[in-house]
Structures are given as C-alpha cells and as structure tokens.
Design an enzyme around this catalytic site. Structure first.
Site, PDB file in Angstrom:
ATOM      1  N   LYS A 299       0.832  -1.202   0.000  1.00 15.95           N
ATOM      2  CA  LYS A 299       0.000   0.000   0.000  1.00 15.95           C
ATOM      3  C   LYS A 299       0.870   1.256   0.000  1.00 15.95           C
ATOM      4  O   LYS A 299       1.917   1.303   0.655  1.00 15.95           O
ATOM      5  CB  LYS A 299      -0.904  -0.021   1.228  1.00 15.95           C
ATOM      6  CG  LYS A 299      -1.905   1.114   1.325  1.00 15.95           C
ATOM      7  CD  LYS A 299      -2.768   0.953   2.574  1.00 15.95           C
ATOM      8  CE  LYS A 299      -3.792   2.055   2.733  1.00 15.95           C
ATOM      9  NZ  LYS A 299      -4.640   1.866   3.945  1.00 15.95           N
TER      10      LYS A 299
ATOM     11  N   SER B 102      -9.289   2.279   3.174  1.00 18.68           N
ATOM     12  CA  SER B 102      -8.422   3.003   2.258  1.00 18.68           C
ATOM     13  C   SER B 102      -7.433   2.092   1.520  1.00 18.68           C
ATOM     14  O   SER B 102      -6.714   2.549   0.629  1.00 18.68           O
ATOM     15  CB  SER B 102      -7.631   4.072   3.030  1.00 18.68           C
ATOM     16  OG  SER B 102      -6.794   3.482   4.011  1.00 18.68           O
TER      17      SER B 102
ATOM     18  N   SER C  17      -9.666  -0.054   7.400  1.00 16.38           N
ATOM     19  CA  SER C  17      -9.162   0.145   6.040  1.00 16.38           C
ATOM     20  C   SER C  17      -8.573  -1.086   5.367  1.00 16.38           C
ATOM     21  O   SER C  17      -8.252  -1.048   4.186  1.00 16.38           O
ATOM     22  CB  SER C  17      -8.113   1.265   6.027  1.00 16.38           C
ATOM     23  OG  SER C  17      -8.733   2.509   6.220  1.00 16.38           O
TER      24      SER C  17
END
Length: 491
Positions: free
Chosen positions: A96, A171, A195
């Site tokens: 990420k 996210s 997330s």
C-alpha cells in the site's frame, strides 16, 4: 534515485491468461519456487503481465517497481547456488502506498508528497524482502488513509473488479483489488478504522487487522518528519490481504514480532502460525450481532450474515446473539483521528506548497478542536475498551457484518440510502472501528453476495492477542462457504 516504471497501457480486461502459478496459494507457490517447478522470474513476469492486462481499467497500482525482475533473479540465483531463501521466496507482493519503500516513490496518496522517495523501508517491507518476497509495486489509497474509499488527487480512483462503476472500499483499495483479480497473491494494507477489512469485504477477499502491536510500524505512523502520514498512532495497524486465512497466517509469520523502533510492538508468543482444526475449536463461544444495537444494515447484507451464522451453528455448538453495548462510535473515531493528526505540520505544508486538502482530512484541519473534546474522547475510548474486555471474558469471538452495505457507486463517500433510510455517508461502516479502539484482532472473510453479485464479508473479532484464533475460525468459515466462492468477472 532509481527510475521506476510507469503503469503500462494494456488491451482490456478480457485478455487475462488463466491458470498461471499466481492461482496457487502461498504455500503451493513457495513450494513450486523452491522445488524449481517454476522460477521466481516466471512468477514476477506472470504478475506484471496480469497487471498489464487488467490494471488500466482498475487502477489498483499507482507505481510499479522496475527492480521486480532483478529481485526475482536474485531469488533464482540463490536457489541455483543452494543458498537459503526465505519463507516467501519469489512471491509477488504489493505494498500500500502509505507504507514506505526505500528508493521507490511513496506518495501517501497526497499531492504534498507527490515526488517523495523514502530513504528506508518500513519494517514490514524490510521483513518481506528478507523473507524472499518480490516487491512488485505500490497500491492506491485514499489521501493519508483518511476515508473508506480509494479517492486521492494524485492517481485515478481505484475501481471495484466486480463492477467498475462501484467503489472497492478503502483506504487499502488498491491492495484489495490487486488480490481480488490475482495480480498478486499477497498485498499489505493498513487499518486505522477498518481500512483493510472494508475493501476486503467489498472485493471478496480475506483481510486481517492483527492485534495492536503484533506487527511493528515504522516509519509509518511513528515518524514525525512526515505530517499527514504520522497520524493515527494509537489506531493504526498493518496487515495482509490474501485469498484465504492460511495465506494470511504465513504472511503474518513473516511480518509480526517486536521491533526496537515501535515501542508499542509486542513479543511473539511462539512461531507457530499453523491454524487450529475444527475439532480443536469445538468448545469456543461465539457471540454475534447484525447491528451492534444501533446500526442500520442493508437487508441483503443482514440476510447473508444471518445465513452465515446459521451455517456456522451446524459445526459450532455455542453461537449466541449478544454484543457489547458500546453505542455508535463514529464521532469518537473522528475526534481521536484529529487528536493524532499533525495539524500544525500539515497546515505548514499546505501553506508552503499552496495545496488545499479536502475530504475528511480537510475537515479535520478546518475545525477548531478543544482540549476538553480530546480528553472526553480518550475517556470514552477507555470506557469502550473496558466494556469490550468484560464482554470478551464470556466469548472467544464476536461476529458482525464487515460493512452495513455492499459496494456502492464510485466517487462517492457512501450509499445514498441504507434500508431505505437516508443516513450520513459514513454510516455504512459502523462495525470496524471497535477493533481499532480496543486493539483486538479482527478479519473480514467472504461469505456471500447480493443478488446482483456484490461481495459481502463477515467480520470476526477475537480476544486480546488471539490472532491465530481469529485466523482459525476464518478458515473454518472459508470451508463452509468454499462451494459458494466465485471469481471476479474480470478474471
């Protein structure tokens, strides 16, 4: 600075080649590599090829690492020379874009860091490299992780592979999509309020938020040199997104364990990440709730959740309707995030660069906060943590839906309505923050679909530091629903 390859343009979602080594689970993959049934280079090439074929329409990746093939070649060289390799030898992994990668652009999803190249790896990336993994690239995220969807102003918005008109959640949006489509078998996400679990649910993959301190974080949210990225310190976790719980256990065996750079990290109880069998779990006590006493939940999500509980009751004897009466914690999350955000540093950066922040983080900077608000939030968190600890003395696990709604249209912050009620945009994620407030381990495991084919996840939260127990129960659920699993339409 090393040059990094831009995302290639490709020829469409329908050209994906099937039955590549990427379709194996992690243990099968590492066995195939170490037994020389395929090479690490072939695996990296397969991953890059799948990204090339799919990602122009999905935007899971924001940066590819042009050293990926060199990393793979080094693994093959070590194997040919009879040298030791790690437990993830040759496995392609996505990271990420909130997690630092040495020498590779890491934007945190923000224009403030659009050209930032870290000088060091985050601890988890360093451990992946030592385990022999091939870092393929960085996956898209919302700005600094502030938000449950994959929006930012640096890269195109990530899209859900089940329906590109819908959000994949966030996210850790790009990481979930990369795993869901088989671009990589393992991706790292971060989770400060859901997330990892939220996009795992909306994309039909497995996602695990480990116990707080299980996986050390640094620089991540611990380094004050990076305003925006340095927030969420008492809420943030890093964990894996994979196709199943067993793969996640292998990933956690690599990235967990204490570090001197994270004062919150906890010692490893043992190196045993082999999951417990159903027989060994026969005496567990499970609590479940479809709404935590306050949430408005989509009828299809509630129905699939109730069916999952009923199926679980066929193999587990004690499954009881119960929940800790914590109440709606949406306002609490907002205040705690504001407390841990470097508002001074961000205001200075935005003024210097002439960049205005919007969305959730923008609202946090605009509001005037008081010390009394922050104190009240800290006290409320203590109440919730203590109440939940009391509740978990009677139960080993708490089950809820992972989200109150399945995926909704892209470029919005929430569904227009849930159960025919108009609600605030963030009302669709009422279940996930509890595990962040308490630090308890929690995962989302796929259990079904809406009538129009959108994935639905089950959240399983366990006792303090019982990560292995959560993974074991998730593996049991996976077996119960194995025949119901589908591949994404784009694969």
């Amino acid at each position: 600075m090393e040059k990094r390859r831009a995302l290639p343009q490709n020829k469409g979602l329908d050209r994906l080649s099937k039955n590549t080594p990427l379709d194996l689970n992690l243990l099968e993959l590492t066995h195939a590599i170490t037994q020389r049934q395929c090479t690490a280079r072939e695996l990296a090439e397969a991953s890059l090829s799948r990204i090339e074929e799919l990602d122009h329409g999905l935007h899971a990746f924001c940066t590819l690492d042009d050293t990926a093939l060199e990393q793979a070649d080094e693994t093959d060289r070590r194997l040919s020379a009879g040298l030791p390799v790690g437990p993830l030898a040759g496995v392609p992994v996505a990271v990420k874009d909130l997690i630092c990668t040495r020498g590779m652009r890491t934007t945190f999803g923000s224009r403030l860091y659009a050209d930032f190249v870290p000088e060091q790896d985050d601890i988890v990336v360093e451990r992946l490299r030592k385990a022999g993994a091939t870092i393929i690239g960085k996956t898209n995220t919302s700005e600094f992780g502030y938000g449950g969807v994959g929006h930012n102003h640096v890269f195109p918005t990530t899209r859900n592979p089940w329906n590109v008109a819908l959000t994949p959640g966030g996210s850790s949006a790009g990481s979930a999509v990369a795993v869901s489509t088989g671009m990589v078998p393992l991706a790292l996400g971060s989770d400060g309020g859901g997330s990892i679990r939220i996009p795992a649910s909306l994309c039909g993959v497995f996602g695990m938020k480990p116990s707080w301190g299980r996986v050390p974080l640094y620089p991540s949210c611990r380094d004050p040199r990076y305003p925006g990225q340095s927030g969420w310190e008492s809420l943030e976790h890093i964990g894996p997104l994979t196709r199943n719980a067993t793969d996640a256990a292998l990933a956690l065996s690599v990235i967990s364990g204490p570090s001197a750079y994270d004062r919150h990290s906890v010692p490893s109880e043992s190196g045993d990440w082999v999951l417990s069998s159903l027989d060994a779990m026969a005496s567990i006590r499970i609590a479940f709730t479809g709404d935590l006493g306050f949430a408005i939940v989509d009828p299809e999500v509630r129905s699939v959740f109730e069916q999952a509980v009923a199926r679980l009751r066929t193999v587990i004897s004690h499954v009881e309707a119960a929940y800790p009466a914590v109440g709606n914690t949406e306002g609490l999350l907002d205040t705690l995030v504001a407390l841990e955000t470097d508002r001074v540093g961000l205001k200075a950066m935005t003024a210097e660069q002439g960049i205005e922040l919007d969305g959730w983080i923008g609202s946090i900077l605009e509001r005037t906060w008081t010390g009394d608000q922050f104190t009240a939030a800290i006290m409320e968190r203590k109440r919730i943590a203590n109440l939940t600890a009391d509740f978990m003395r009677d139960f080993d696990f708490l089950l809820t839906p992972a989200t109150a709604s399945a995926a909704f249209p892209i470029d919005t912050y929430g569904p227009d309505k849930i159960a025919e009620q108009i609600l605030p945009p963030s009302s669709w994620v009422p279940f996930s923050a509890l595990a962040n407030f308490t630090g308890l381990p929690a995962a989302s495991v796929p259990i079904g679909y809406t009538q129009d084919g959108r994935p639905i996840g089950l959240q399983i939260m366990g006792r303090h530091l019982d990560d292995k127990g959560v993974l074991s129960l998730c593996a049991i659920v996976e077996k119960l629903f194995a025949q119901d699993r589908r591949s994404t339409p784009s694969v």
